[in-house]
Design a protein around this motif. Structure first.
Motif, PDB file in Angstrom:
ATOM      1  N   ASN A  34       0.793  -1.229   0.000  1.00  0.00           N
ATOM      2  CA  ASN A  34       0.000   0.000   0.000  1.00  0.00           C
ATOM      3  C   ASN A  34       0.826   1.280   0.000  1.00  0.00           C
ATOM      4  O   ASN A  34       0.285   2.356  -0.240  1.00  0.00           O
ATOM      5  N   GLU A  35       2.123   1.185   0.267  1.00  0.00           N
ATOM      6  CA  GLU A  35       2.949   2.392   0.357  1.00  0.00           C
ATOM      7  C   GLU A  35       4.046   2.474  -0.696  1.00  0.00           C
ATOM      8  O   GLU A  35       4.685   3.517  -0.844  1.00  0.00           O
ATOM      9  N   ILE A  36       4.271   1.375  -1.421  1.00  0.00           N
ATOM     10  CA  ILE A  36       5.359   1.331  -2.401  1.00  0.00           C
ATOM     11  C   ILE A  36       4.781   0.888  -3.742  1.00  0.00           C
ATOM     12  O   ILE A  36       3.948  -0.022  -3.779  1.00  0.00           O
ATOM     13  N   PRO A  37       5.200   1.513  -4.851  1.00  0.00           N
ATOM     14  CA  PRO A  37       4.712   1.084  -6.166  1.00  0.00           C
ATOM     15  C   PRO A  37       4.935  -0.414  -6.393  1.00  0.00           C
ATOM     16  O   PRO A  37       5.978  -0.962  -6.008  1.00  0.00           O
ATOM     17  N   LYS A  38       3.955  -1.061  -7.001  1.00  0.00           N
ATOM     18  CA  LYS A  38       4.000  -2.515  -7.188  1.00  0.00           C
ATOM     19  C   LYS A  38       5.256  -2.949  -7.941  1.00  0.00           C
ATOM     20  O   LYS A  38       5.875  -3.973  -7.592  1.00  0.00           O
ATOM     21  N   LEU A  39       5.660  -2.211  -8.935  1.00  0.00           N
ATOM     22  CA  LEU A  39       6.838  -2.570  -9.719  1.00  0.00           C
ATOM     23  C   LEU A  39       8.094  -2.577  -8.846  1.00  0.00           C
ATOM     24  O   LEU A  39       8.964  -3.443  -8.993  1.00  0.00           O
ATOM     25  N   PHE A 184      10.826   9.344   7.525  1.00  0.00           N
ATOM     26  CA  PHE A 184      11.729   9.858   6.492  1.00  0.00           C
ATOM     27  C   PHE A 184      11.019  10.096   5.162  1.00  0.00           C
ATOM     28  O   PHE A 184      11.621  10.635   4.229  1.00  0.00           O
ATOM     29  N   GLY A 185       9.769   9.677   5.056  1.00  0.00           N
ATOM     30  CA  GLY A 185       8.984   9.941   3.859  1.00  0.00           C
ATOM     31  C   GLY A 185       9.379   9.118   2.656  1.00  0.00           C
ATOM     32  O   GLY A 185       9.087   9.509   1.519  1.00  0.00           O
ATOM     33  N   PHE A 186      10.019   7.978   2.858  1.00  0.00           N
ATOM     34  CA  PHE A 186      10.380   7.110   1.742  1.00  0.00           C
ATOM     35  C   PHE A 186       9.140   6.327   1.300  1.00  0.00           C
ATOM     36  O   PHE A 186       8.419   5.782   2.125  1.00  0.00           O
ATOM     37  N   HIS A 187       8.925   6.253  -0.003  1.00  0.00           N
ATOM     38  CA  HIS A 187       7.837   5.430  -0.547  1.00  0.00           C
ATOM     39  C   HIS A 187       8.352   4.719  -1.796  1.00  0.00           C
ATOM     40  O   HIS A 187       7.726   4.759  -2.852  1.00  0.00           O
ATOM     41  N   ASN A 188       9.500   4.093  -1.626  1.00  0.00           N
ATOM     42  CA  ASN A 188      10.127   3.437  -2.772  1.00  0.00           C
ATOM     43  C   ASN A 188      10.821   2.152  -2.336  1.00  0.00           C
ATOM     44  O   ASN A 188      10.691   1.714  -1.184  1.00  0.00           O
TER      45      ASN A 188
END
Length: 506
Positions: A34-39, A184-188
Motif C-alpha cells: 500500500n505504500e510502495i509502487p507494485k513494480l 523519512f517519507g520514503f515510498h520506494n
C-alpha cells in the motif's frame, strides 16, 4: 524432563511466537503493497531472491552441522569442542560470505542489466537496481554471522531464546520499514532494502549478548582447539546439508527467479509479496516443530530410541496434517476476500496462486518434518537426494509452465514438487524408523475437511458482507471440523489432555 515433555513445551513455545509473528509479517507485506509502487516491490523481491540463491554457497552446511554436533559435545561434556566448532564455523562462513558479497557488488551492473531488467521495466533506471543489489548484498554478509549465532542457540536446545528469533526479526523489519516510510517519507524500493539490511546487524547485537551472557557464559573461559579432525567432521556432515540446501533454495526461490526473467517484476510482486506470504502462515506449525525436532531426533537416534522416535514422527505428522488442512481449505475458498481485506485490488491477480499454493503447504509441512528427522538421524544424503529430485522437477516445469501460465504455472509446479518429495520421504522414514503412514486416519481427516465446507458455502450464499462471511463461516467450519475429528476419535483425547498439562508448565 522427559523427551515428550521437552517436545511439547518446545513446540508450543515456538508455535506461539510464530503465531505472534504471522500478523507482523503480514503487516510488513501490507505496508509494502500500500505504500510502495507494485513494480518496485517486485524489484525488491527479485533482488532478494537472487541474494538468497547465492546463500547456497555461503553456508557450506556448517550451520546445520553446529545444530548436529553441539548436543553431542555437550553430552560428552566437551565445551572446548563446542567453542571450537562455533568459532571455526563462524570464521569459515563469514569469509565465504564476504567473498560472495564482493563478487555481487563487482558484477552488479551485469546482473541488473541481463537478469533483473530482462523485461526492460527499469531501462534508463539501472542505477536504482544496482544500488539495491549492493545494499542487500551487504546485509547478506551480516546475515551469515547471525546464522551462526542462531544455529549455536538451537544447538544448545534453548527454545526460550531460539523461538524468539523469527519474531524479533520480523518485528525489526516492520519497525524499520515504518520509520523509513512515516518519519523519512520514503515510498520506494529503499524502504524494504534498508530494513532487511539493518535487521541482521541489530539482531547480531541482541543475540550475541544473549548467547555469551545467558546460554554459554563460559565461552571466553574454555579453551579453543584448532582441530583438523573437528573441521573435517563438520565438513563431512555439512557438505551433504550444503548440497541439500542448494536444492532447498532452488525450490524456495526458483519460482521468483523464473518469474523475474520470463514474466516481469509485477508478477514477482503478486507471487512474493502476496501469494507466498499468505500461504506461508500455514507452515508456522511445522517450523515450530522442526526447531525442536532436529536436535532431539539426533539425541534419540544416538541413544538407540528408534521405536520412540518413529512413534513420535507418526503422531507429529498426523497432528500437523489435522492442524494445517482446515486452514488450507479456508484459504483456498477465500483468496479474494483475503487480498481485498489486507492488500488492494491491484493484487487480485494473485488469487489463483493462493488457491493452489495453500494446498501445497500441506505437503511442505510434512516435508519439513521429514527432512528434519532424516538430517537428525544422520542421513543428510537422503535429504539431499530427495531435495534434488524436487529441485530438478521444479526447475524443469517452471521453465516449461511459467512463460505460458505465469504465477499459476509456478504454483502448480511447486505443489507437485512438494508432493513428489513427500512420497519419497515416506519410503525412507518407513525403512529406518518403521514409520507407519496412518492412511485410514488421513483419509478420514481429508473427508471431514471437505464435508465441513458445505455449511460454509451455504453461509457465503446467504450473507453478503465479506467480513461476516469470513468470521461466521470460519467459526462454523472449524466447529464442524473439530466435532468430526473428536467424534471419530482421530485424536486421542487423553493425549491432548496430557499435552495441555505440559503446556501449563511453560
Amino acid at each position: 524432563m522427559s523427551y515428550k515433555e521437552r517436545v511439547i513445551k518446545g513446540v508450543t513455545w515456538n508455535f506461539l511466537l510464530l503465531i505472534l509473528s504471522a500478523p507482523i509479517g503480514y503487516l510488513v507485506r501490507m505496508l509494502y503493497a500500500n505504500e510502495i509502487p507494485k513494480l518496485e516491490v517486485g524489484l525488491f523481491y527479485a533482488v532478494l531472491d537472487f541474494c538468497c540463491m547465492m546463500a547456497i554457497f555461503k553456508d557450506l552446511g556448517l550451520s546445520s552441522a553446529l545444530v548436529k554436533f553441539i548436543p553431542k559435545f555437550l553430552h560428552e561434556k566437551r565445551k572446548d569442542l563446542v567453542k571450537s566448532a562455533i568459532i571455526s564455523v563462524g570464521v569459515l562462513q563469514s569469509s565465504v560470505s564476504l567473498i560472495i558479497t564482493i563478487l555481487i557488488i563487482l558484477l552488479s551492473p551485469l546482473i541488473a542489466e541481463y537478469y533483473i531488467n530482462n523485461q526492460g521495466q527499469f531501462t534508463g533506471h539501472l542505477d536504482l537496481v544496482i544500488n539495491v543489489l549492493i545494499i542487500l548484498s551487504v546485509g547478506f554478509w551480516f546475515q551469515s554471522i547471525m546464522d551462526v549465532i542462531s544455529s549455536s542457540i538451537q544447538g544448545f536446545q534453548n527454545q526460550k531464546y531460539r523461538g524468539t528469533i523469527s519474531f524479533v526479526r520480523i518485528s525489526l523489519i516492520l519497525i524499520l520499514s515504518a520509520i523509513f516510510i512515516y518519519f523519512f517519507g520514503f515510498h520506494n524500493v529503499f524502504v524494504p532494502t534498508y530494513a532487511y539490511t539493518l535487521t541482521p546487524v541489530l539482531m547480531i547485537l541482541i543475540y550475541a549478548y544473549i548467547f555469551f551472557k545467558k546460554i554459554f557464559p563460559e565461552f571466553f573461559e574454555v579453551k579453543f582447539l584448532l582441530s583438523k579432525k573437528l573441521i573435517k567432521d563438520l565438513f563431512s556432515y555439512g557438505i551433504y546439508i550444503m548440497i541439500g540446501s542448494a536444492g532447498s533454495l532452488v525450490l524456495g526461490y526458483i519460482d521468483g527467479i523464473c518469474l523475474t526473467y520470463f514474466i516481469g517484476l509485477n508478477a514477482v510482486a503478486d507471487y512474493r509479496n502476496v501469494a507466498v506470504p499468505t500461504v506461508s502462515v500455514l507452515s508456522y506449525f511445522a517450523s515450530s516443530v522442526t526447531t525442536v525436532l532436529f536436535p532431539l531426533s539426533s539425541e534419540l537416534w544416538v541413544k538407540g530410541y528408534k521405536k520412540a522416535l518413529g512413534y513420535g514422527v507418526e503422531k507429529i505428522c498426523l497432528y500437523s496434517f489435522i492442524l494445517v488442512l482446515p486452514m488450507a481449505i479456508l484459504m483456498t475458498y477465500f483468496p479474494k476476500v483475503i487480498i481485498n481485506l489486507f492488500f488492494n485490488p491491484q493484487y487480485l491477480s494473485a488469487a489463483d496462486a493462493i488457491r493452489i499454493l495453500s494446498l501445497g503447504m500441506i505437503f511442505m509441512t510434512l516435508n519439513n518434518i521429514g527432512f528434519t528427522v532424516l538430517n537428525g538421524i544422520g542421513k543428510p544424503h537422503l535429504s539431499t537426494k530427495i531435495l534434488y529430485v524436487g529441485a530438478i522437477f521444479n526447475l524443469i516445469f517452471n521453465i516449461l509452465l511459467i512463460p505460458k501460465f505465469g504465477i499459476v504455472g509456478a504454483s502448480l509446479t511447486t505443489v507437485f514438487g512438494y508432493l513428489l518429495m513427500w512420497i519419497l520421504q515416506v519410503k525412507y522414514l518407513n525403512k529406518f524408523l518403521n514409520y507407519s503412514f496412518l492412511i485410514k486416519k488421513w483419509i478420514l481427516v481429508t473427508l471431514i475437511g471437505i464435508f465441513s465446507l458445505i455449511p460454509l458455502i451455504i453461509i457465503t450464499k446467504i450473507i453478503n458482507n465479506i467480513i461476516l462471511q469470513l468470521i461466521l463461516g470460519g467459526i462454523v467450519y472449524f466447529g464442524i471440523y473439530l466435532i468430526g475429528i473428536f467424534g471419530l476419535r482421530i485424536i486421542d483425547v487423553k493425549e491432548i489432555y496430557d499435552m495441555l498439562n505440559k503446556i501449563r508448565g511453560i
